[in-house]
Design a protein around this motif. Structure first.
Motif, PDB file in Angstrom:
ATOM      1  N   CYS A   1     -10.006  -9.770   1.224  1.00 46.95           N
ATOM      2  CA  CYS A   1     -10.899  -8.869   0.477  1.00 46.95           C
ATOM      3  C   CYS A   1     -11.802  -9.631  -0.478  1.00 46.95           C
ATOM      4  N   LEU A   2     -11.246 -10.626  -1.179  1.00 42.99           N
ATOM      5  CA  LEU A   2     -12.049 -11.377  -2.144  1.00 42.99           C
ATOM      6  C   LEU A   2     -13.078 -12.253  -1.450  1.00 42.99           C
ATOM      7  N   HIS A   3     -12.740 -12.788  -0.283  1.00 43.24           N
ATOM      8  CA  HIS A   3     -13.724 -13.565   0.458  1.00 43.24           C
ATOM      9  C   HIS A   3     -14.870 -12.684   0.956  1.00 43.24           C
ATOM     10  N   TYR A   4     -14.563 -11.432   1.273  1.00 41.63           N
ATOM     11  CA  TYR A   4     -15.572 -10.550   1.832  1.00 41.63           C
ATOM     12  C   TYR A   4     -16.504  -9.980   0.770  1.00 41.63           C
ATOM     13  N   THR A   5     -15.942  -9.587  -0.350  1.00 47.79           N
ATOM     14  CA  THR A   5     -16.715  -8.854  -1.343  1.00 47.79           C
ATOM     15  C   THR A   5     -17.375  -9.789  -2.350  1.00 47.79           C
ATOM     16  N   ARG A   6     -18.131  -9.194  -3.265  1.00 49.22           N
ATOM     17  CA  ARG A   6     -18.773  -9.939  -4.346  1.00 49.22           C
ATOM     18  C   ARG A   6     -17.990  -9.748  -5.641  1.00 49.22           C
ATOM     19  N   ARG A   7     -18.413 -10.474  -6.673  1.00 51.73           N
ATOM     20  CA  ARG A   7     -17.683 -10.465  -7.943  1.00 51.73           C
ATOM     21  C   ARG A   7     -17.612  -9.060  -8.539  1.00 51.73           C
ATOM     22  N   GLU A   8     -18.707  -8.306  -8.473  1.00 50.58           N
ATOM     23  CA  GLU A   8     -18.722  -6.993  -9.112  1.00 50.58           C
ATOM     24  C   GLU A   8     -17.772  -6.018  -8.417  1.00 50.58           C
ATOM     25  N   SER A   9     -17.811  -6.015  -7.072  1.00 51.75           N
ATOM     26  CA  SER A   9     -16.941  -5.103  -6.341  1.00 51.75           C
ATOM     27  C   SER A   9     -15.477  -5.527  -6.395  1.00 51.75           C
ATOM     28  N   ALA A  10     -15.214  -6.813  -6.609  1.00 55.23           N
ATOM     29  CA  ALA A  10     -13.846  -7.300  -6.659  1.00 55.23           C
ATOM     30  C   ALA A  10     -13.083  -6.811  -7.877  1.00 55.23           C
ATOM     31  N   GLN A  11     -13.780  -6.225  -8.847  1.00 58.53           N
ATOM     32  CA  GLN A  11     -13.108  -5.735 -10.044  1.00 58.53           C
ATOM     33  C   GLN A  11     -12.057  -4.676  -9.725  1.00 58.53           C
ATOM     34  N   GLN A  12     -12.216  -3.962  -8.612  1.00 58.84           N
ATOM     35  CA  GLN A  12     -11.198  -2.982  -8.232  1.00 58.84           C
ATOM     36  C   GLN A  12      -9.835  -3.648  -8.036  1.00 58.84           C
ATOM     37  N   LEU A  13      -9.829  -4.766  -7.325  1.00 62.86           N
ATOM     38  CA  LEU A  13      -8.574  -5.473  -7.103  1.00 62.86           C
ATOM     39  C   LEU A  13      -8.038  -6.065  -8.399  1.00 62.86           C
ATOM     40  N   TRP A  14      -8.916  -6.658  -9.196  1.00 67.61           N
ATOM     41  CA  TRP A  14      -8.465  -7.249 -10.454  1.00 67.61           C
ATOM     42  C   TRP A  14      -7.842  -6.192 -11.355  1.00 67.61           C
ATOM     43  N   GLU A  15      -8.429  -5.005 -11.403  1.00 66.40           N
ATOM     44  CA  GLU A  15      -7.895  -3.941 -12.253  1.00 66.40           C
ATOM     45  C   GLU A  15      -6.492  -3.529 -11.810  1.00 66.40           C
ATOM     46  N   VAL A  16      -6.287  -3.424 -10.497  1.00 64.29           N
ATOM     47  CA  VAL A  16      -4.958  -3.072  -9.997  1.00 64.29           C
ATOM     48  C   VAL A  16      -3.939  -4.139 -10.400  1.00 64.29           C
ATOM     49  N   LEU A  17      -4.298  -5.401 -10.218  1.00 61.99           N
ATOM     50  CA  LEU A  17      -3.388  -6.486 -10.571  1.00 61.99           C
ATOM     51  C   LEU A  17      -3.131  -6.540 -12.069  1.00 61.99           C
ATOM     52  N   PHE A  18      -4.178  -6.325 -12.881  1.00 59.43           N
ATOM     53  CA  PHE A  18      -4.026  -6.387 -14.333  1.00 59.43           C
ATOM     54  C   PHE A  18      -3.119  -5.277 -14.847  1.00 59.43           C
ATOM     55  N   VAL A  19      -3.332  -4.065 -14.347  1.00 66.17           N
ATOM     56  CA  VAL A  19      -2.528  -2.931 -14.819  1.00 66.17           C
ATOM     57  C   VAL A  19      -1.055  -3.131 -14.487  1.00 66.17           C
ATOM     58  N   ASP A  20      -0.771  -3.519 -13.252  1.00 66.64           N
ATOM     59  CA  ASP A  20       0.618  -3.736 -12.856  1.00 66.64           C
ATOM     60  C   ASP A  20       1.226  -4.923 -13.602  1.00 66.64           C
ATOM     61  N   TYR A  21       0.462  -5.983 -13.757  1.00 64.18           N
ATOM     62  CA  TYR A  21       0.979  -7.166 -14.445  1.00 64.18           C
ATOM     63  C   TYR A  21       1.336  -6.839 -15.894  1.00 64.18           C
ATOM     64  N   ASP A  22       0.452  -6.136 -16.580  1.00 66.11           N
ATOM     65  CA  ASP A  22       0.714  -5.788 -17.980  1.00 66.11           C
ATOM     66  C   ASP A  22       1.956  -4.909 -18.100  1.00 66.11           C
ATOM     67  N   ALA A  23       2.110  -3.982 -17.178  1.00 61.74           N
ATOM     68  CA  ALA A  23       3.277  -3.089 -17.225  1.00 61.74           C
ATOM     69  C   ALA A  23       4.566  -3.865 -16.975  1.00 61.74           C
ATOM     70  N   GLN A  24       4.566  -4.734 -15.987  1.00 61.05           N
ATOM     71  CA  GLN A  24       5.772  -5.513 -15.678  1.00 61.05           C
ATOM     72  C   GLN A  24       6.096  -6.500 -16.800  1.00 61.05           C
ATOM     73  N   ALA A  25       5.076  -7.136 -17.372  1.00 64.03           N
ATOM     74  CA  ALA A  25       5.304  -8.078 -18.467  1.00 64.03           C
ATOM     75  C   ALA A  25       5.868  -7.359 -19.684  1.00 64.03           C
ATOM     76  N   ARG A  26       5.367  -6.169 -19.958  1.00 62.88           N
ATOM     77  CA  ARG A  26       5.869  -5.396 -21.109  1.00 62.88           C
ATOM     78  C   ARG A  26       7.319  -4.988 -20.892  1.00 62.88           C
TER      79      ARG A  26
END
Length: 621
Positions: A113-138
């Motif tokens: 997905c990251l190879h296919y898309t551009r930086r702006e559209s990739a924010q969807q994936l980053w947001e999913v990873l960030f939300v889950d990471y913050d929850a698990q770390a907490r």
């Protein structure tokens, strides 16, 4: 069709494209059940078909998540979240995250997905990873969960996503640095809080987490810009150096050096100097091998002529003159000078007879490669090996340590007088050991007896009895069902170290006061010429070092630096040593090298002979 059975790659891709439209219509529990079914089917696949099946399923999820014109579909976040939810159920039983098939599938989807898309559209994936990471770390930090596997999995996915297309899919590095810092904070908490560490139900996951957080930090340092490095990256390095084991820091430093990190000398080198200073007394062997690997493999790259607080204008590492404290003989504390410690270690006496004896046996097992600077269980294994194979391990260490010291001293700023005195002492030890061992081995070797008695006519001596020469040269010698090196090859490593020491002394001569250099170097050169070269004239490193030493002698006797010049007596000794008479004595020793199959040996022999006074051409009749 997706790879569970043998299919061509284009068939797997066409099948994934065809099914994507239907899968996007799944919602809620139906989508999660579908992902669960896909994962279970993959885990039941035959091991021989697993890589192709993983590739086909990764293409299936990628086609579901991608849209036209390098955009991600509106359902991408939901599908990716469902895949992560299924991944969180996995237990990490292997040594690496890549040993888990479901993680490999999720990582492949992320990269596609990251190879296919551009930086702006990739924010969807980053947001999913960030939300889950913050929850698990907490949850781990608050001690509300016993499972650390989801956090470790997210660490691995974030580390992999960071380096996709050289970090071009990252819009801002500060959030990544902050979350990487959270990983190190949690690791510190688990190390210091007994209650928190006992809650974790998977020790292997904790070990994998240590590897993944370092890997993520390396990726961030390699890809981030200078501003992010100055503001956040340096704080991360402070935390790593302060809290992580020394072995981890050294391994990370070597990785960054191999990757060619542009800020290595400016930012990381001061940390390594400080670690060397603080840990020298307890871990000098490991630190010496670290610096040797750094220098020997050309990983330390610096432009000569530039001066910094840690590198001299000659490109040598500059250690503080007074680095730490050690107890002296009278119980008082005195300053340690790291370069002086290296020289003292270099001249420490060694039982070279034991070294030569152990070099006789040819190992029958495969050689073990250096596995990095690891702590823990590997130390126990190393202790077991050193106990069961004490002679071989000890001898290898002595040879490796001396060679490593010579390598490090050639790249470290050392007081010229201290270095030259130490090298002169070491060369004297080598010459005495080689001479004594050669004489002892010659008692049982007709070949070496001929060499010793016909030092000026070695070409004739080498044409003696073939069996005697074979026994001495040691191509193969059956004995007691094992292979043994002959007497000559037993001394080959020691003679090579002697050549390395003389080569370093010659190199130091170009940057030291001529009067200080000339006498020591002249003594070393004459000593080797008279006592070692006749029996070991085919050693390329020894011949090379003799050339470099003679070249340095010519330089110091014809050059004055700082208003200081060599004495007339030394100049006369050098002229006599490189005279036509000495050339006539040396040519019979080296003439057989001119027909050697080793190009380097032929080259160094010719260059050495060219430094002597040459005979005049005879006039034509």
């Amino acid at each position: 069709m997706l790879g569970g059975e043998r299919q061509k790659a284009n068939v797997r891709r066409f099948t994934a494209e065809s099914m994507a439209f239907l899968i996007r219509k799944l919602r809620g529990n139906a989508l999660q059940q579908f992902v669960e079914h896909v994962v279970h089917t993959m885990l039941e696949c035959a091991p021989t078909r697993l890589p192709d099946f993983q590739n086909g399923l990764a293409l299936l999820f990628f086609e579901c998540m991608r849209n036209v014109e390098t955009q991600l579909h509106s359902r991408a976040s939901a599908i990716y979240t469902a895949l992560l939810r299924e991944l969180y159920k996995e237990e990490l039983d292997g040594e690496r995250l890549e040993d888990n098939a479901v993680y490999v599938l999720a990582a492949s989807v992320t990269k596609l997905c990251l190879h296919y898309t551009r930086r702006e559209s990739a924010q969807q994936l980053w947001e999913v990873l960030f939300v889950d990471y913050d929850a698990q770390a907490r949850a781990v930090a608050d001690k509300t969960t016993q499972r650390i596997q989801p956090l470790v999995i997210l660490l691995g996915l974030l580390a992999s996503a960071t380096i996709v297309r050289k970090g071009s899919r990252v819009s801002e590095y500060k959030p990544l640095f902050q979350r990487c810092q959270t990983a190190f904070t949690i690791a510190k908490m688990l190390a210091n809080d007994v209650e928190a560490s006992q809650m974790i139900d998977n020790d292997k996951a904790v070990a994998i987490m240590a590897h993944e957080r370092i890997k993520w930090l390396v990726g961030l340092l390699m890809q981030c810009n200078v501003q992010d490095m100055a503001s956040t990256g340096k704080l991360m390095l402070d935390m790593v150096v302060s809290n992580e084991p020394m072995s981890t820091v050294l391994s990370m430093a070597l990785t960054l050096a191999r990757l060619g990190w542009a800020q290595w000398n400016q930012i990381l080198l001061p940390y390594l100097i400080r670690i060397t200073v603080d840990q020298w007394a307890e871990n000098r062997d490991v630190l010496l091998l670290f610096w040797t690997e750094l220098f020997q493999n050309g990983l330390f790259k610096v432009q000569t002529g530039s001066i910094t607080l840690t590198v001299t204008s000659r490109g040598q590492v500059l250690f503080p003159t007074k680095t730490s404290e050690k107890s002296t003989g009278n119980g008082k504390a005195g300053p340690i000078n790291i370069p002086q410690e290296l020289v003292d270690w270099l001249v420490a006496p060694v039982d070279w007879k034991a070294v030569a004896d152990q070099q006789q046996t040819i190992p029958t097992t495969e050689r073990e490669e250096f596995g990095g600077f690891e702590d823990g269980a590997s130390d126990v294994d190393q202790d077991d090996r050193s106990t069961s194979e004490a002679p071989s391990h000890g001898v290898a260490s002595e040879l490796a340590i001396k060679s490593a010291l010579l390598c490090v001293l050639s790249h470290v700023s050392v007081d010229p007088s201290v270095l030259l005195d130490g090298l002169h002492t070491l060369i004297g030890q080598f010459v005495a050991a080689v001479t004594q061992l050669t004489a002892q081995m010659a008692e049982n070797s007709e070949y070496l007896q001929n060499v010793a008695s016909n030092s000026g006519e070695q070409g004739d001596a080498m044409q003696g009895d073939d069996d005697s020469a074979s026994m001495a040269l040691g191509l193969f010698t059956p004995k007691d069902g094992r292979l043994y090196w002959g007497a000559y090859h037993q001394l080959f490593p020691l003679v090579s170290l002697l050549g390395s020491a003389l080569k370093l002394e010659a190199s130091a001569a170009f940057h030291a006061p001529p009067r200080l250099v000339a006498e020591n170097l002249m003594d070393s050169w004459c000593l080797i010429l008279d006592r070692v070269l006749p029996a070991h004239s085919t050693n390329p490193l020894l011949v090379e070092s003799m050339f470099k030493a003679a070249d340095a002698l010519k330089f110091v006797t014809t050059t004055s630096r700082g208003g200081e010049a060599t004495s007339a007596a030394i100049k006369q000794k050098v002229a006599a040593a490189l005279s036509l008479q000495q050339l006539e004595h040396l040519v019979p020793m080296l003439e057989h090298n001119l027909t050697s199959t080793q190009p380097s040996l032929r080259l160094w022999t010719l260059q050495l002979l060219s430094l002597f006074e040459q005979p005049l051409m005879k006039p034509a009749d």
